[in-house]
Design a protein around this motif. Structure first.
Motif, PDB file in Angstrom:
ATOM      1  N   ALA A   1      14.985   7.734 -10.580  1.00 48.20           N
ATOM      2  CA  ALA A   1      13.788   7.256  -9.883  1.00 48.20           C
ATOM      3  C   ALA A   1      13.220   8.310  -8.950  1.00 48.20           C
ATOM      4  O   ALA A   1      12.001   8.409  -8.772  1.00 48.20           O
ATOM      5  N   ALA A   2      14.079   9.094  -8.352  1.00 51.11           N
ATOM      6  CA  ALA A   2      13.634  10.063  -7.358  1.00 51.11           C
ATOM      7  C   ALA A   2      12.750  11.151  -7.955  1.00 51.11           C
ATOM      8  O   ALA A   2      11.972  11.784  -7.241  1.00 51.11           O
ATOM      9  N   ASP A   3      12.841  11.359  -9.249  1.00 52.01           N
ATOM     10  CA  ASP A   3      12.082  12.431  -9.899  1.00 52.01           C
ATOM     11  C   ASP A   3      10.875  11.921 -10.672  1.00 52.01           C
ATOM     12  O   ASP A   3      10.248  12.690 -11.403  1.00 52.01           O
ATOM     13  N   CYS A   4      10.554  10.627 -10.544  1.00 54.84           N
ATOM     14  CA  CYS A   4       9.526  10.019 -11.394  1.00 54.84           C
ATOM     15  C   CYS A   4       8.327   9.479 -10.629  1.00 54.84           C
ATOM     16  O   CYS A   4       7.526   8.740 -11.195  1.00 54.84           O
ATOM     17  N   GLY A   5       8.202   9.797  -9.358  1.00 55.04           N
ATOM     18  CA  GLY A   5       7.082   9.272  -8.583  1.00 55.04           C
ATOM     19  C   GLY A   5       7.303   7.870  -8.068  1.00 55.04           C
ATOM     20  O   GLY A   5       6.387   7.255  -7.512  1.00 55.04           O
ATOM     21  N   ILE A   6       8.501   7.345  -8.224  1.00 53.07           N
ATOM     22  CA  ILE A   6       8.817   5.989  -7.776  1.00 53.07           C
ATOM     23  C   ILE A   6       9.085   5.996  -6.275  1.00 53.07           C
ATOM     24  O   ILE A   6       9.872   6.801  -5.775  1.00 53.07           O
ATOM     25  N   SER A   7       8.417   5.085  -5.560  1.00 47.33           N
ATOM     26  CA  SER A   7       8.568   5.052  -4.103  1.00 47.33           C
ATOM     27  C   SER A   7       9.334   3.826  -3.613  1.00 47.33           C
ATOM     28  O   SER A   7       9.555   3.688  -2.405  1.00 47.33           O
ATOM     29  N   SER A   8       9.756   2.949  -4.538  1.00 44.09           N
ATOM     30  CA  SER A   8      10.507   1.763  -4.131  1.00 44.09           C
ATOM     31  C   SER A   8      11.368   1.277  -5.286  1.00 44.09           C
ATOM     32  O   SER A   8      11.038   1.480  -6.458  1.00 44.09           O
ATOM     33  N   VAL A   9      12.482   0.636  -4.926  1.00 39.85           N
ATOM     34  CA  VAL A   9      13.378   0.062  -5.928  1.00 39.85           C
ATOM     35  C   VAL A   9      13.782  -1.335  -5.493  1.00 39.85           C
ATOM     36  O   VAL A   9      13.852  -1.634  -4.298  1.00 39.85           O
ATOM     37  N   ALA A  16      11.695   8.157 -17.569  1.00 39.99           N
ATOM     38  CA  ALA A  16      10.683   9.174 -17.300  1.00 39.99           C
ATOM     39  C   ALA A  16       9.404   9.043 -18.128  1.00 39.99           C
ATOM     40  O   ALA A  16       8.309   9.193 -17.571  1.00 39.99           O
ATOM     41  N   PRO A  17       9.454   8.770 -19.451  1.00 38.04           N
ATOM     42  CA  PRO A  17       8.193   8.748 -20.211  1.00 38.04           C
ATOM     43  C   PRO A  17       7.209   7.684 -19.730  1.00 38.04           C
ATOM     44  O   PRO A  17       6.019   7.972 -19.540  1.00 38.04           O
ATOM     45  N   LEU A  20      10.624   0.624  -9.222  1.00 37.24           N
ATOM     46  CA  LEU A  20      11.691   0.384 -10.197  1.00 37.24           C
ATOM     47  C   LEU A  20      12.302  -0.980  -9.902  1.00 37.24           C
ATOM     48  O   LEU A  20      12.833  -1.202  -8.812  1.00 37.24           O
ATOM     49  N   ASP A  21      12.248  -1.885 -10.881  1.00 39.09           N
ATOM     50  CA  ASP A  21      12.517  -3.297 -10.620  1.00 39.09           C
ATOM     51  C   ASP A  21      13.829  -3.773 -11.238  1.00 39.09           C
ATOM     52  O   ASP A  21      14.232  -3.316 -12.316  1.00 39.09           O
ATOM     53  N   HIS A  22      14.481  -4.708 -10.541  1.00 36.22           N
ATOM     54  CA  HIS A  22      15.677  -5.410 -11.034  1.00 36.22           C
ATOM     55  C   HIS A  22      16.739  -4.453 -11.554  1.00 36.22           C
ATOM     56  O   HIS A  22      17.185  -4.541 -12.695  1.00 36.22           O
ATOM     57  N   VAL A  23      17.173  -3.557 -10.673  1.00 35.32           N
ATOM     58  CA  VAL A  23      18.194  -2.581 -11.035  1.00 35.32           C
ATOM     59  C   VAL A  23      19.583  -3.163 -10.779  1.00 35.32           C
ATOM     60  O   VAL A  23      19.923  -3.500  -9.641  1.00 35.32           O
TER      61      VAL A  23
END
Length: 293
Positions: free
Chosen positions: A95-103, A62-63, A83-86
């Protein structure tokens, strides 16, 4: 400017025959440099936070994601967050709460059936939360029950028939492929296997992604975009620029207690690197496929 969605940037790049750059960020200086470089190049960009970076940031996504969102919203170009290389799927809910639109789900090290199961599970979760899902396939034929070779290893190749099957099995939205011939991937030495890339482009129905692109010269980046690569990932080039700038600053003056001097130099160097890389992949498709190494 509102935070962009990765899928929108990818769709627009595909329709215009270009590629969008995705750049891995580790610090706030990385984020500021990438966005400044994108503004200088007048190009959209995807900011990528890897699982490895989350571990470095004390296990908190998150930070750094919040910093990326804040910088993106103040940008003069479109910026998306990825969000990369999970590998640890427990990281996905954050990821859903952090503005991330792709993983990007990284299960390429697993035997094929396990890769498919993990990737399909993650892709289903992503789609249920409105998130675009990317995965990677290099060589799926491990020996003696072992997982496949690293997709970034020299000589690794993605088989078009296996890639098509993998996309059907996992329902991912994009596929990262292994198509680079390397010479230890020192700067400017990598080359694209254009024949293989063309066959992959003709065999799969989703956008193609190129990882580990920092060792490619501009002509090969252009060829990748023209050959069907829609998202090109960078990371090492910026880290080299950052480290060299810091080392140069500290070798020329006694280190003091204020880090802002050498961090400013590092941010400037990364901005220049970003501008160059984004400008290198901006040409339209009809000028690219004929580019020679």
């Amino acid at each position: 400017m509102p935070l962009a969605a990765t899928s929108d940037l990818i769709d627009r790049a595909a329709s215009s025959g270009t590629a969008v750059a995705a750049v891995n960020v580790i610090t706030l200086e990385h984020i500021e440099a990438v966005v400044s470089g994108a503004e200088a190049a007048s190009r959209p960009v995807i900011l990528q936070i890897s699982e490895g970076t989350v571990k470095y940031r004390l296990g908190r996504l998150a930070p750094l994601a919040a910093a990326a969102v804040a910088v993106a919203r103040a940008a003069r170009v479109e910026v998306a967050l990825h969000l990369d290389h999970v590998r640890n799927l427990d990281l996905l809910p954050a990821a859903a709460d952090c503005g991330i639109s792709s993983v990007m789900i990284d299960a390429a090290h697993l035997p094929y059936d396990q890769n498919v199961a993990a990737t399909r599970r993650a892709a289903d979760w992503a789609h249920a939360h409105g998130i675009w899902a990317e995965a990677e396939l290099g060589e799926v034929s491990g020996k003696d029950g072992q997982g496949p070779p690293d997709a970034h290893a020299p000589g690794a190749r993605t088989d078009p028939a296996q890639a098509a099957r993998y996309i059907e099995d996992t329902e991912i939205d994009a596929l990262a492929v292994a198509v680079v011939s390397t010479h230890a991937m020192t700067p400017g030495t990598g080359t694209i296997d254009r024949d293989l890339l063309g066959r992959l482009r003709d065999s799969v129905r989703v956008p193609l992604v190129l990882h580990g692109s920092s060792g490619l010269p501009d002509s090969e980046l252009l060829a990748a975009a023209a050959g069907g690569i829609t998202k090109i990932n960078f990371g090492t080039a910026l880290n080299i620029a950052m480290t060299q700038a810091i080392c140069t600053r500290l070798s020329n003056e006694p280190p003091g207690g204020d880090p802002r001097g050498y961090l400013s130099d590092a941010r400037t160097a990364m901005t220049v690197a970003t501008t160059r890389l984004l400008s290198a992949i901006a040409a339209p498709v009809d000028t690219l496929w004929s580019v020679t190494p």
